[in-house]
Design a protein around this motif. Structure first.
Motif, PDB file in Angstrom:
ATOM      1  N   PRO A  35       0.911  -1.231   0.222  1.00  0.00           N
ATOM      2  CA  PRO A  35       0.095   0.006   0.023  1.00  0.00           C
ATOM      3  C   PRO A  35       0.874   1.252  -0.105  1.00  0.00           C
ATOM      4  O   PRO A  35       1.901   1.497   0.814  1.00  0.00           O
ATOM      5  CB  PRO A  35      -0.828  -0.091   1.480  1.00  0.00           C
ATOM      6  CG  PRO A  35      -0.774  -1.538   1.857  1.00  0.00           C
ATOM      7  CD  PRO A  35       0.578  -2.129   1.200  1.00  0.00           C
ATOM      8  N   GLY A  36       0.449   2.345  -0.623  1.00  0.00           N
ATOM      9  CA  GLY A  36       1.184   3.514  -0.893  1.00  0.00           C
ATOM     10  C   GLY A  36       2.520   3.287  -1.621  1.00  0.00           C
ATOM     11  O   GLY A  36       3.015   4.471  -1.731  1.00  0.00           O
ATOM     12  N   ILE A  62       4.391  17.152  -3.078  1.00  0.00           N
ATOM     13  CA  ILE A  62       3.990  15.794  -3.011  1.00  0.00           C
ATOM     14  C   ILE A  62       4.969  15.301  -1.788  1.00  0.00           C
ATOM     15  O   ILE A  62       6.139  15.164  -2.213  1.00  0.00           O
ATOM     16  CB  ILE A  62       3.990  15.083  -4.283  1.00  0.00           C
ATOM     17  CG1 ILE A  62       3.157  15.613  -5.402  1.00  0.00           C
ATOM     18  CG2 ILE A  62       4.014  13.395  -4.092  1.00  0.00           C
ATOM     19  CD1 ILE A  62       3.546  15.076  -6.606  1.00  0.00           C
ATOM     20  N   ALA A  63       4.347  14.818  -0.840  1.00  0.00           N
ATOM     21  CA  ALA A  63       5.196  14.379   0.327  1.00  0.00           C
ATOM     22  C   ALA A  63       5.478  12.786  -0.086  1.00  0.00           C
ATOM     23  O   ALA A  63       4.480  11.940   0.030  1.00  0.00           O
ATOM     24  CB  ALA A  63       4.264  14.494   1.621  1.00  0.00           C
ATOM     25  N   ALA A  64       6.662  12.352  -0.372  1.00  0.00           N
ATOM     26  CA  ALA A  64       6.810  11.149  -0.633  1.00  0.00           C
ATOM     27  C   ALA A  64       8.297  10.807  -0.043  1.00  0.00           C
ATOM     28  O   ALA A  64       9.161  11.248   0.237  1.00  0.00           O
ATOM     29  CB  ALA A  64       7.088  10.775  -2.063  1.00  0.00           C
ATOM     30  N   THR A  65       8.077   9.665   0.517  1.00  0.00           N
ATOM     31  CA  THR A  65       9.451   8.986   1.299  1.00  0.00           C
ATOM     32  C   THR A  65      10.299   8.288   0.329  1.00  0.00           C
ATOM     33  O   THR A  65       9.693   7.113   0.155  1.00  0.00           O
ATOM     34  CB  THR A  65       8.901   8.122   2.504  1.00  0.00           C
ATOM     35  OG1 THR A  65       8.157   9.102   3.320  1.00  0.00           O
ATOM     36  CG2 THR A  65      10.160   7.811   3.625  1.00  0.00           C
ATOM     37  N   PRO A  66      11.347   8.656  -0.060  1.00  0.00           N
ATOM     38  CA  PRO A  66      12.059   7.386  -0.984  1.00  0.00           C
ATOM     39  C   PRO A  66      12.489   6.351  -0.240  1.00  0.00           C
ATOM     40  O   PRO A  66      12.641   6.345   0.896  1.00  0.00           O
ATOM     41  CB  PRO A  66      13.379   8.503  -0.941  1.00  0.00           C
ATOM     42  CG  PRO A  66      13.151   9.899  -0.744  1.00  0.00           C
ATOM     43  CD  PRO A  66      12.070   9.731   0.389  1.00  0.00           C
ATOM     44  N   PHE A  80       9.123   4.964  -3.932  1.00  0.00           N
ATOM     45  CA  PHE A  80       8.692   5.860  -2.684  1.00  0.00           C
ATOM     46  C   PHE A  80       7.518   5.563  -1.992  1.00  0.00           C
ATOM     47  O   PHE A  80       6.659   4.727  -2.658  1.00  0.00           O
ATOM     48  CB  PHE A  80       8.624   7.262  -3.270  1.00  0.00           C
ATOM     49  CG  PHE A  80       7.740   7.603  -4.440  1.00  0.00           C
ATOM     50  CD1 PHE A  80       6.622   7.638  -4.217  1.00  0.00           C
ATOM     51  CD2 PHE A  80       8.217   7.545  -5.803  1.00  0.00           C
ATOM     52  CE1 PHE A  80       5.541   7.828  -5.263  1.00  0.00           C
ATOM     53  CE2 PHE A  80       7.542   7.348  -6.734  1.00  0.00           C
ATOM     54  CZ  PHE A  80       6.174   7.761  -6.610  1.00  0.00           C
ATOM     55  N   ASP A  81       7.305   6.089  -1.241  1.00  0.00           N
ATOM     56  CA  ASP A  81       6.228   5.576  -0.439  1.00  0.00           C
ATOM     57  C   ASP A  81       5.121   6.834  -0.040  1.00  0.00           C
ATOM     58  O   ASP A  81       5.651   7.882   0.231  1.00  0.00           O
ATOM     59  CB  ASP A  81       6.482   5.326   1.025  1.00  0.00           C
ATOM     60  CG  ASP A  81       5.697   3.926   1.565  1.00  0.00           C
ATOM     61  OD1 ASP A  81       4.583   3.876   1.458  1.00  0.00           O
ATOM     62  OD2 ASP A  81       6.624   3.032   2.003  1.00  0.00           O
TER      63      ASP A  81
END
Ligand SMILES: *[C@@H]1O[C@H](CO)[C@@H](O)[C@H](O)[C@H]1NC(C)=O
Ligand SMILES: *[C@@H]1O[C@H](CO)[C@@H](O)[C@H](O)[C@H]1NC(C)=O
Ligand SMILES: *[C@@H]1O[C@H](CO)[C@@H](O)[C@H](O)[C@H]1NC(C)=O
Ligand SMILES: *[C@@H]1O[C@H](CO)[C@@H](O)[C@H](O)[C@H]1NC(C)=O
Ligand SMILES: *[C@@H]1O[C@H](CO)[C@@H](O)[C@H](O)[C@H]1NC(C)=O
Ligand SMILES: *[C@@H]1O[C@H](CO)[C@@H](O)[C@H](O)[C@H]1NC(C)=O
Ligand SMILES: *[C@@H]1O[C@H](CO)[C@@H](O)[C@H](O)[C@H]1NC(C)=O
Ligand SMILES: *[C@@H]1O[C@H](CO)[C@@H](O)[C@H](O)[C@H]1NC(C)=O
Length: 906
Positions: A35-36, A62-66, A80-81
């Motif tokens: 998910p995500g 866009i908040a994305a965690t690598p 990314f998440d």
């Protein structure tokens, strides 16, 4: 969420499983999508890097965690998440519209399977101790090597020296003396990385490290098949002098993801691996899976890749797995070992009445630290003839077991391992001996994970267990005289496998792909294979699966590269294929008079000696005549004489059995046999081949071209027969080469995907597997519910059992009635409100799937309350994705939805 039966996984058949560890049924299977999490690939034309990409995400708010950065020559992208952003699909659309982004797809989770229930043909009993240590290293008498000519190459001094082979797996216990004892430059396990860390679950962020230690066993077993040195028990890998690279993609929980796999393949390629091997896969049948695409590029760039064909032989034809489906990849099938080895340690026993020690053998598991000494055996079922008594929920042990060894029945098949071990430990002992008819075929387990009080656990045969029980019941207490296993060498006993030894393993997955690409390509020993195991899991182990066959072929490629110099992947594959030995069909018990279909064995069992020495080299490794609508009227191949003498080849062909995909009953679904699909193989009719010449004389260094055309077999087209055979070339230099061919004697466009005859495509609900009646009213969870809250609701579950694969599977929501006022758009000729979240899904295998639906659509919005139907659409094989008439369509019953407004369930 979208899920599919089975998940991508390591391809070992783990026969051992206590019921408590059995995987839940498909109905409860978790989603195979993380998910995500998404994987993007950058446009080739841009000089985007993951750094620039993530900066542009921040600029676009866009908040994305690598998660994984993929700045490689053959694959530039990143994963990314998005976390719990809400409106996830809108973000995805925005990311896709960035100029640097070529594609974006959800990341899939690949789980380490816990396939259960498969037992190889085993030696019936362990021999009395002391057994002979029947393996010696010089000359090489290791049966998988004798079966394939590797023994002769070893005797001639070919060990793969100077070749680098990379393994993508669970890590390797490089401290093992047979694997060199160290990791890094100058060691046998010379390069590689841990890409994920022990705690990687697939859902969290991988924590890469420098230490690719194995905490599961699979990778260490694979590494030994490729490259083990001779230590006791004496055997070696196929290419013991290669330098091994290890890219660890599984944490201890046994889950990995697409992005990590792509990273592993690219890292292996950039480290200069000359062969890359991975014993994992997932049901697919299509070449589009991103990990398959990434691997295909590596093959294209000159590095051959071997990938396991899969262990789903009981699911029937057209079940090729990804990434083995990728173009150019060598998909490896399994052949059963000609012997069934069992590894054991010695001990002895005596009774109070007869104190003369009688030797016996046992198989230690982990932990196995029983101190040297004599122990009374304690029968935990107390003389009961009913060993199932331990299944009773009220079963208890009341005796004091202090200082004794608990004797525990295993085959009652009901108890949780943890439960019984807890009782045994509570009764005062730390030592357990199981007795079982499955001894020798059961995977080593780590009993510490069930109970930390256990210090020793192992297994004896049920015959011996029962003999002891009788003595104890007759009032003659039995004692065992034990030596801590680490002080004793293993003994290996090989029992000939008369049922299936030397034939294609019954579990080995069948091709072809849905586009009639030949899969698998070749077969290698994979059933009952002795290899290395992590030291603290017992150091050696016998395992089974296409997982074991795959590194064998990687080793074979290393021997070919060593002996013949640099060759491109297609040539290596065609040399292995042409020199392989087609095998008769065997169903696990009996051998038939006809050859096993190419769809099962590819070119057959590799003969590595002949491959290294092959003089005639073909330019292709197989011919596909495709289906009847795309029938290949004429195919040609070239044979090059790489020797220094003129050779004349006599050319002919031999047919295999043809296999029907569908049953005679007219049912569009593959028919269920005892363990799975009943494979219906016929010799009633086969394709007739016409060759442009039946002999050809080729001077040294020259080539000749041969043309092949086929006439279709006369078989029932509606049952989708898959036919095949081998073009044979018999040389005056005593060389015998074969070229596999196959085709489908029907039009695959007609293959039924949604089985409307059996009503297998419908809408059900979370609390019941059955179709809901027309007009069923659903109350959906509030749109901001957590997963736990959602599960309190009886939401809609669209479900289907697909009889055939599809490249595009659509699940759209449409208004139930023409007077509906909901906004719709027309897609492929139908007015729809939107696609169900995670649809359309691409490259789907056949089999059952279901989706949990909470009202969310793939554009990130929720369907308004109202009356709807689900519109299931599957693109027919070779159909045009944008042509409505090329889809098969099923409409569900109408149903209505409203959303609950409080978080408490209705
Ligand atoms: C294989 O490796 C061993 C150990 O490094 C070495 O002694 C041997 O010479 C090598 N064999 C060949 C043929 O290179
Ligand atoms: C003890 O041993 C003797 C002689 O071997 C045998 O006849 C007898 O049946 C044994 N008793 C038991 C309880 O096993
Ligand atoms: C246990 O027995 C083995 C074999 O006799 C011996 O080599 C070892 O030293 C013993 N271990 C201990 C701790 O006494
Ligand atoms: C276990 O014991 C309880 C309480 O005595 C009893 O009600 C139950 O039926 C027993 N269960 C079985 C399977 O015998
Ligand atoms: C079979 O024909 C289809 C349609 O032309 C093509 O896409 C597919 O690649 C062909 N299969 C093979 C193995 O050539
Ligand atoms: C067995 O499991 C325990 C507890 O999870 C762990 O500490 C230990 O390292 C494991 N042993 C092996 C051999 O994997
Ligand atoms: C031809 O090949 C054979 C076998 O490889 C070799 O023994 C022989 O010397 C070669 N002859 C010539 C003329 O190169
Ligand atoms: C094909 O097989 C059927 C059934 O066996 C037979 O009736 C028919 O004559 C065959 N057709 C040809 C062209 O051989």
């Amino acid at each position: 969420m979208f899920s599919q039966i089975g998940g991508a996984r390591l391809l070992t058949l783990s026969a051992f499983l206590l019921p408590s560890t059995l995987a839940a049924g498909a109905w409860n299977s978790s989603s195979s999508v993380v998910p995500g999490r998404y994987l993007v690939e950058f446009e080739d034309s841009t000089d985007a890097t993951s750094h620039i990409f993530f900066s542009s995400l921040s600029e676009n708010a866009i908040a994305a965690t690598p998660v994984v950065t993929l700045d490689y020559s053959l694959f530039k992208g990143a994963s990314f998440d998005l976390g719990d952003v809400g409106n996830e699909k809108a973000h995805v659309q925005k990311i896709l519209s960035l100029p640097s982004v070529k594609s974006i797809q959800p990341v899939r989770a690949y789980s380490l399977s816990e396939t259960s229930g498969y037992t190889v043909n085993q030696g019936s009993v362990l021999p009395p101790a002391p057994g002979p240590n029947s393996l010696t290293s010089t000359p090489d008498t290791f049966s998988p090597h004798v079966m394939t000519g590797v023994d002769k190459l070893h005797d001639e001094g070919h060990f793969g020296t100077g070749i680098k082979v990379a393994i993508v797996d669970t890590g390797i216990d490089y401290t093992h003396p047979a694997l060199g004892g160290c990791f890094g430059e100058g060691c046998k396990i010379g390069f590689g990385k841990d890409l994920v860390g022990n705690d990687f679950t697939g859902a969290n962020t991988p924590v890469p490290g420098d230490d690719p230690m194995d905490c599961s066993g699979h990778g260490t077993h694979v590494a030994g098949i490729l490259a083990a040195d001779s230590v006791a028990p004496q055997f070696t890998g196929v290419a013991p002098n290669v330098t091994v690279g290890i890219y660890r993609v599984f944490g201890c929980s046994g889950i990995t993801t697409t992005d990590v796999l792509v990273q592993a393949f690219m890292e292996a390629y950039e480290a200069g691996a000359q062969v890359i091997t991975a014993s994992l896969g997932d049901a697919s049948g299509w070449s589009e899976e991103p990990s398959a695409v990434a691997l295909s590029r590596i093959v294209e760039a000159g590095v051959p890749c071997t990938i396991a064909a899969g262990n789903d032989g009981d699911i029937g034809v057209f079940y090729a797995e990804a990434p083995a489906t990728g173009h150019g990849i060598t998909a490896v099938a399994s052949v059963d070992n000609i012997v069934t080895p069992v590894l054991f340690k010695n001990a002895s026993w005596s009774t109070e009445n007869d104190t003369t020690p009688v030797p016996f053998t046992w198989v230690p598991f982990a932990p196995a630290n029983i101190p040297n000494g004599t122990y009374l055996l304690h029968d935990i079922v107390n003389g009961s003839a009913d060993t199932f008594i331990i299944c009773n929920e009220n079963f208890t042990i009341t005796d004091d077991l202090t200082g004794k060894v608990a004797l525990v029945p295993l085959d009652s098949g009901c108890t949780s391992g943890a439960g019984i071990l807890d009782m045994v430990v509570a009764a005062g002992t730390k030592y357990v001996l199981w007795y079982s008819s499955r001894v020798g075929t059961i995977q080593s387990i780590n009993a510490t994970t069930w109970n930390t009080g256990i210090e020793s656990i192992g297994m004896v045969t049920d015959d011996l267990g029962e003999e002891w029980l009788k003595m104890i019941a007759a009032g003659d207490p039995v004692s065992v005289h034990m030596i801590t296993p680490k002080y004793l060498d293993y003994y290996v006993v090989n029992t000939p496998n008369a049922d299936s030894g030397g034939y294609v393993s019954h579990f080995s997955s069948w091709g072809p792909t849905f586009e009639v690409d030949v899969r698998p390509q070749v077969a290698a020993p994979g059933g009952s294979i002795l290899s290395t195991y992590p030291l603290d899991l017992g150091a050696y182990y016998i395992d089974t699966g296409t997982s074991m066959a795959t590194p064998f072929v990687a080793g074979a490629m290393a021997l070919i590269l060593e002996a013949r110099g640099k060759l491109d992947p297609a040539t290596i594959k065609s040399i292995l294929s042409a020199t392989a030995t087609p095998k008769l069909y065997n169903d696990g018990q009996s051998t038939y008079s006809y050859l096993a279909p190419v769809a099962q064995q590819g070119a057959g069992l590799v003969n590595v000696y002949d491959a290294v020495n092959a003089v005639g080299v073909l330019n292709i490794s197989s011919i596909s005549f495709n289906d009847t609508a795309h029938f290949t009227n004429y195919a040609a191949f070239e044979i090059q004489n790489t020797g220094n003498e003129t050779v004349t080849y006599t050319i002919d062909y031999v047919s295999t059995g043809s296999v029907y995909t569908l049953p005679a009953s007219g049912d569009p679904m593959p028919s269920e046999g005892g363990d799975g699909v009943a494979l219906d193989i016929t010799t009633a009719s086969s394709a007739t081949l016409t060759l442009t010449s039946d002999t050809v004389t080729i001077e040294a260094g020259k080539s000749a071209s041969i043309g092949v055309s086929a006439t279709l077999p006369n078989l029932t087209a509606s049952r989708i027969p898959v036919y095949g055979g081998y073009v044979t070339l018999n040389g005056t230099n005593n060389e015998y080469l074969t070229l596999p061919y196959m085709g489908v004697a029907s039009n695959l466009y007609d293959a039924v995907i949604f089985d409307t005859a059996d009503n297998l495509t419908y809408v059900s609900r979370y609390f019941s597997f059955d179709a809901v009646p027309s007009g069923y009213a659903f109350t959906l969870p509030p749109q901001n519910s957590t997963d736990e809250e959602k599960e309190l609701y009886d939401f809609p579950v669209p479900v289907s059992t697909d009889a055939f694969g599809t490249r595009v599977l659509r699940l759209d929501l449409a208004p139930a009635y023409s007077n509906s006022t909901v906004n719709t758009t027309e897609v492929l000729g139908e007015k729809i409100v939107g696609s169900v979240s995670a649809f359309p899904a691409i490259a789907q295998p056949r089999g059952q799937w279901h989706a949990f639906w909470y009202g969310d659509l793939s554009d990130g919005t929720f369907a308004p309350p109202g009356d709807y139907v689900f519109l299931f659409r599957a693109l027919k094989v070779f159909g045009n994705e944008s042509a409505a008439e090329d889809y098969e369509t099923v409409w569900s019953n109408p149903f209505s939805i409203i959303y609950n407004t409080t978080t408490t369930a209705s």
